[in-house]
Design a protein around this motif. Structure first.
Motif, PDB file in Angstrom:
ATOM      1  N   ALA A 136      52.308  40.759 -50.478  1.00  0.00           N
ATOM      2  CA  ALA A 136      53.204  40.952 -51.624  1.00  0.00           C
ATOM      3  C   ALA A 136      54.156  42.121 -51.409  1.00  0.00           C
ATOM      4  CB  ALA A 136      52.383  41.181 -52.888  1.00  0.00           C
ATOM      5  N   PHE A 137      55.306  42.017 -52.046  1.00  0.00           N
ATOM      6  CA  PHE A 137      56.294  43.088 -52.154  1.00  0.00           C
ATOM      7  C   PHE A 137      56.957  43.461 -50.823  1.00  0.00           C
ATOM      8  CE2 PHE A 137      52.998  43.986 -55.457  1.00  0.00           C
ATOM      9  CZ  PHE A 137      53.709  43.458 -56.526  1.00  0.00           C
ATOM     10  N   LEU A 138      56.931  42.569 -49.848  1.00  0.00           N
ATOM     11  CA  LEU A 138      57.608  42.844 -48.579  1.00  0.00           C
ATOM     12  C   LEU A 138      59.096  43.080 -48.808  1.00  0.00           C
ATOM     13  CD1 LEU A 138      55.946  40.325 -46.081  1.00  0.00           C
ATOM     14  CD2 LEU A 138      55.491  42.770 -46.357  1.00  0.00           C
ATOM     15  N   ASP A 139      59.673  42.358 -49.788  1.00  0.00           N
ATOM     16  CA  ASP A 139      61.105  42.511 -50.045  1.00  0.00           C
ATOM     17  C   ASP A 139      61.449  43.931 -50.479  1.00  0.00           C
ATOM     18  OD1 ASP A 139      59.598  42.081 -52.350  1.00  0.00           O
ATOM     19  OD2 ASP A 139      61.198  41.010 -53.416  1.00  0.00           O
ATOM     20  N   GLU A 140      60.570  44.582 -51.242  1.00  0.00           N
ATOM     21  CA  GLU A 140      60.835  45.938 -51.716  1.00  0.00           C
ATOM     22  C   GLU A 140      60.693  46.982 -50.621  1.00  0.00           C
ATOM     23  OE1 GLU A 140      58.937  47.169 -55.307  1.00  0.00           O
ATOM     24  OE2 GLU A 140      58.903  45.126 -56.106  1.00  0.00           O
ATOM     25  N   LEU A 141      59.934  46.656 -49.596  1.00  0.00           N
ATOM     26  CA  LEU A 141      59.637  47.639 -48.546  1.00  0.00           C
ATOM     27  C   LEU A 141      60.661  47.638 -47.424  1.00  0.00           C
ATOM     28  CD1 LEU A 141      55.782  47.050 -48.405  1.00  0.00           C
ATOM     29  CD2 LEU A 141      56.932  49.101 -49.259  1.00  0.00           C
ATOM     30  N   THR A 142      61.537  46.637 -47.382  1.00  0.00           N
ATOM     31  CA  THR A 142      62.506  46.552 -46.271  1.00  0.00           C
ATOM     32  C   THR A 142      63.456  47.742 -46.249  1.00  0.00           C
ATOM     33  OG1 THR A 142      63.959  45.185 -47.640  1.00  0.00           O
ATOM     34  CG2 THR A 142      62.411  44.040 -46.201  1.00  0.00           C
ATOM     35  N   ARG A 143      63.715  48.330 -47.398  1.00  0.00           N
ATOM     36  CA  ARG A 143      64.685  49.436 -47.448  1.00  0.00           C
ATOM     37  C   ARG A 143      64.218  50.681 -46.715  1.00  0.00           C
ATOM     38  NH1 ARG A 143      64.346  51.997 -53.543  1.00  0.00           N
ATOM     39  NH2 ARG A 143      62.203  51.380 -54.025  1.00  0.00           N
ATOM     40  N   TYR A 144      62.921  50.748 -46.421  1.00  0.00           N
ATOM     41  CA  TYR A 144      62.380  51.942 -45.763  1.00  0.00           C
ATOM     42  C   TYR A 144      62.374  51.841 -44.242  1.00  0.00           C
ATOM     43  CZ  TYR A 144      60.790  53.225 -50.441  1.00  0.00           C
ATOM     44  OH  TYR A 144      60.744  53.556 -51.774  1.00  0.00           O
ATOM     45  N   GLY A 145      62.828  50.729 -43.712  1.00  0.00           N
ATOM     46  CA  GLY A 145      62.949  50.605 -42.266  1.00  0.00           C
ATOM     47  C   GLY A 145      61.628  50.724 -41.537  1.00  0.00           C
ATOM     48  N   ASP A 146      61.659  51.441 -40.400  1.00  0.00           N
ATOM     49  CA  ASP A 146      60.474  51.475 -39.539  1.00  0.00           C
ATOM     50  C   ASP A 146      59.393  52.432 -40.021  1.00  0.00           C
ATOM     51  OD1 ASP A 146      61.593  53.913 -38.937  1.00  0.00           O
ATOM     52  OD2 ASP A 146      61.950  53.480 -36.828  1.00  0.00           O
ATOM     53  N   ARG A 147      59.586  53.067 -41.170  1.00  0.00           N
ATOM     54  CA  ARG A 147      58.494  53.846 -41.741  1.00  0.00           C
ATOM     55  C   ARG A 147      57.402  52.924 -42.281  1.00  0.00           C
ATOM     56  NH1 ARG A 147      61.285  57.895 -45.829  1.00  0.00           N
ATOM     57  NH2 ARG A 147      62.765  56.168 -45.955  1.00  0.00           N
ATOM     58  N   VAL A 148      57.754  51.667 -42.491  1.00  0.00           N
ATOM     59  CA  VAL A 148      56.794  50.662 -42.935  1.00  0.00           C
ATOM     60  C   VAL A 148      56.437  49.783 -41.758  1.00  0.00           C
ATOM     61  CG1 VAL A 148      56.381  48.723 -44.475  1.00  0.00           C
ATOM     62  CG2 VAL A 148      57.721  50.687 -45.275  1.00  0.00           C
ATOM     63  N   ARG A 149      55.164  49.752 -41.411  1.00  0.00           N
ATOM     64  CA  ARG A 149      54.683  48.968 -40.273  1.00  0.00           C
ATOM     65  C   ARG A 149      53.953  47.726 -40.811  1.00  0.00           C
ATOM     66  NH1 ARG A 149      54.287  53.603 -36.827  1.00  0.00           N
ATOM     67  NH2 ARG A 149      56.010  54.937 -37.536  1.00  0.00           N
ATOM     68  N   ILE A 150      54.609  46.595 -40.783  1.00  0.00           N
ATOM     69  CA  ILE A 150      54.035  45.343 -41.280  1.00  0.00           C
ATOM     70  C   ILE A 150      53.223  44.704 -40.159  1.00  0.00           C
ATOM     71  CG2 ILE A 150      54.520  43.096 -42.303  1.00  0.00           C
ATOM     72  CD1 ILE A 150      55.298  45.484 -44.049  1.00  0.00           C
ATOM     73  N   ARG A 151      51.936  44.444 -40.421  1.00  0.00           N
ATOM     74  CA  ARG A 151      51.048  43.932 -39.382  1.00  0.00           C
ATOM     75  C   ARG A 151      50.243  42.723 -39.895  1.00  0.00           C
ATOM     76  NH1 ARG A 151      54.009  46.831 -37.116  1.00  0.00           N
ATOM     77  NH2 ARG A 151      53.537  48.517 -35.637  1.00  0.00           N
ATOM     78  N   PRO A 152      50.866  41.540 -39.971  1.00  0.00           N
ATOM     79  CA  PRO A 152      50.086  40.349 -40.329  1.00  0.00           C
ATOM     80  C   PRO A 152      49.063  40.049 -39.233  1.00  0.00           C
ATOM     81  CG  PRO A 152      52.469  39.960 -40.470  1.00  0.00           C
ATOM     82  CD  PRO A 152      52.281  41.248 -39.738  1.00  0.00           C
ATOM     83  N   GLU A 153      47.854  39.698 -39.650  1.00  0.00           N
ATOM     84  CA  GLU A 153      46.776  39.487 -38.682  1.00  0.00           C
ATOM     85  C   GLU A 153      47.067  38.332 -37.736  1.00  0.00           C
ATOM     86  OE1 GLU A 153      41.943  38.630 -38.711  1.00  0.00           O
ATOM     87  OE2 GLU A 153      42.963  39.301 -40.545  1.00  0.00           O
ATOM     88  N   ASP A 154      47.729  37.274 -38.222  1.00  0.00           N
ATOM     89  CA  ASP A 154      47.989  36.126 -37.351  1.00  0.00           C
ATOM     90  C   ASP A 154      49.077  36.410 -36.321  1.00  0.00           C
ATOM     91  OD1 ASP A 154      50.068  36.205 -39.146  1.00  0.00           O
ATOM     92  OD2 ASP A 154      50.077  34.046 -39.557  1.00  0.00           O
ATOM     93  N   GLU A 155      49.780  37.543 -36.473  1.00  0.00           N
ATOM     94  CA  GLU A 155      50.799  37.940 -35.510  1.00  0.00           C
ATOM     95  C   GLU A 155      50.367  39.122 -34.648  1.00  0.00           C
ATOM     96  OE1 GLU A 155      54.536  38.749 -37.399  1.00  0.00           O
ATOM     97  OE2 GLU A 155      54.340  37.051 -38.791  1.00  0.00           O
ATOM     98  N   SER A 156      49.661  40.080 -35.262  1.00  0.00           N
ATOM     99  CA  SER A 156      49.370  41.355 -34.591  1.00  0.00           C
ATOM    100  C   SER A 156      47.899  41.669 -34.461  1.00  0.00           C
ATOM    101  CB  SER A 156      50.048  42.500 -35.363  1.00  0.00           C
ATOM    102  OG  SER A 156      51.392  42.242 -35.615  1.00  0.00           O
ATOM    103  N   GLY A 157      47.015  40.819 -35.017  1.00  0.00           N
ATOM    104  CA  GLY A 157      45.600  41.147 -35.034  1.00  0.00           C
ATOM    105  C   GLY A 157      45.300  42.169 -36.119  1.00  0.00           C
ATOM    106  N   LEU A 158      44.088  42.710 -36.098  1.00  0.00           N
ATOM    107  CA  LEU A 158      43.696  43.713 -37.084  1.00  0.00           C
ATOM    108  C   LEU A 158      44.478  45.000 -36.881  1.00  0.00           C
ATOM    109  CD1 LEU A 158      39.813  43.224 -37.019  1.00  0.00           C
ATOM    110  CD2 LEU A 158      41.425  42.372 -38.741  1.00  0.00           C
TER     111      LEU A 158
END
Length: 334
Positions: free
Chosen positions: A167-189
């Motif tokens: 949830a709320f990925l759209d709100e977090l895009t403004r912070y750039g690389d300070r937010v590290r998005i790590r979906p398990e099916d893409e990046s593992g745990l």
């Protein structure tokens, strides 16, 4: 005279904050899907009556028409006293609260809330590392906004099963690389060693999410200074119990002058209610803090999932919905 850069604003230190006891009637004024299984509800009071103030990390009790009481974190803007925003994860294997809200809470639905209450307060620090797993983003989201407004360095690590469930990925895009998005099916745990690489002196680490994530973070942070890691759990943790801790005990309720016997197998909360005391509670699992009670004498046997190790050692407060006594008697401020 030369003028240096302005000092960053402070994040006001806030300890665990009990919420108002009186229920609040609100109406759902907005609803959207924040993720595949997360419903975002926006609620407001009728007319122009303001809502109580709250701080990042706070949650409210939702008193459902079914008689159940469930807790949901506030994930909007604390400066907005006209509306509150909740993120509700539909849990098919849950106890029915999320199912009712996801199915029945639409625009125009009336709800009764209690709070807000803050057991996960954002306190002032030189730097923050935020860690969220799944719907654990809900209390963390306003923390990120507050730290950013205060000019504090911060990083958010956000894990989930897949992007569509986050949830709320759209709100977090403004912070750039300070937010590290790590979906398990893409990046593992989440790589917790990498997460904590930024946790130098003066850093506070805030973590909310599934029990496995919180347990792993606690194990990783054992070598860090006490108090570095702050967590909030959505489910209770099984606590070790001292031999004989379920013996018959006696509770002196100092404020009311009652002495209440609490037999083995009966909780303190149930016993004092049967004796006629009106004590608020919500989760009855030792995670929400509603029934937190001051201990005036005696040693509590803590079985909650909320108090810190330092608070447990101090022994001056307890969650009477699950905790008992190590001796035969407690004196409580009830």
């Amino acid at each position: 005279m030369a003028v240096g850069p302005a000092a960053p604003a402070r994040v006001a230190p806030v300890s665990r904050v009990p919420g108002p006891a009186e229920p609040i009637d609100v109406t759902v004024v907005g609803r959207r899907m924040a993720a595949a299984d997360v419903v975002e509800l926006t609620v407001a009071r009728p007319a122009t009556e303001p809502l109580p103030q709250w701080t990042p990390g706070a949650h409210v009790d939702v008193l459902l028409p079914t008689g159940a009481v469930r807790q949901y974190s506030l994930c909007g803007d604390p400066a907005d006293d006209r509306s509150w925003r909740l993120g509700v994860l539909r849990e098919p294997a849950g106890r029915g609260g999320s199912g009712w809200l996801c199915e029945h809470a639409v625009e125009g639905t009336s709800l009764t809330l209690r709070g807000p209450r803050n057991n996960f307060a954002l306190v002032d620090a030189e730097r923050y590392v935020f860690v969220a797993g799944g719907v654990g983003i809900t209390p963390v989201l306003p923390m990120v906004h507050a730290a950013d407004r205060a000019g504090r360095p911060w990083t958010l690590w956000y894990g989930g099963r897949h992007r569509s469930s986050m949830a709320f990925l759209d709100e977090l895009t403004r912070y750039g690389d300070r937010v590290r998005i790590r979906p398990e099916d893409e990046s593992g745990l989440l790589d917790l060693a990498g997460v904590l690489a930024d946790a130098g002196p003066g850093t506070l680490v805030y973590c909310c999410g599934p029990a496995g994530l919180i347990d792993a973070m606690q194990n990783r942070c054992r070598s860090l200074p006490a108090g570095t890691l702050r967590v909030e759990r959505f489910t209770a943790v099984s606590q070790p119990v001292d031999d004989g801790a379920d013996r018959d005990i006696e509770v002196l309720c100092q404020a009311s002058g009652l002495t209440v016997p609490v037999p083995a197998g009966c909780g303190i909360l149930d016993a004092v209610r049967r004796a006629g005391l009106d004590v608020l509670s919500s989760c009855t699992e030792g995670i929400c803090g509603t029934c937190e009670t001051t201990v005036l004498d005696g040693v509590p046997e803590h079985r909650d999932s909320l108090l810190t190790e330092e608070e447990r050692a101090a022994g001056d407060t307890m969650m009477i919905c699950v905790s008992r006594a190590r001796g035969d008697r407690l004196v409580l401020d009830l």
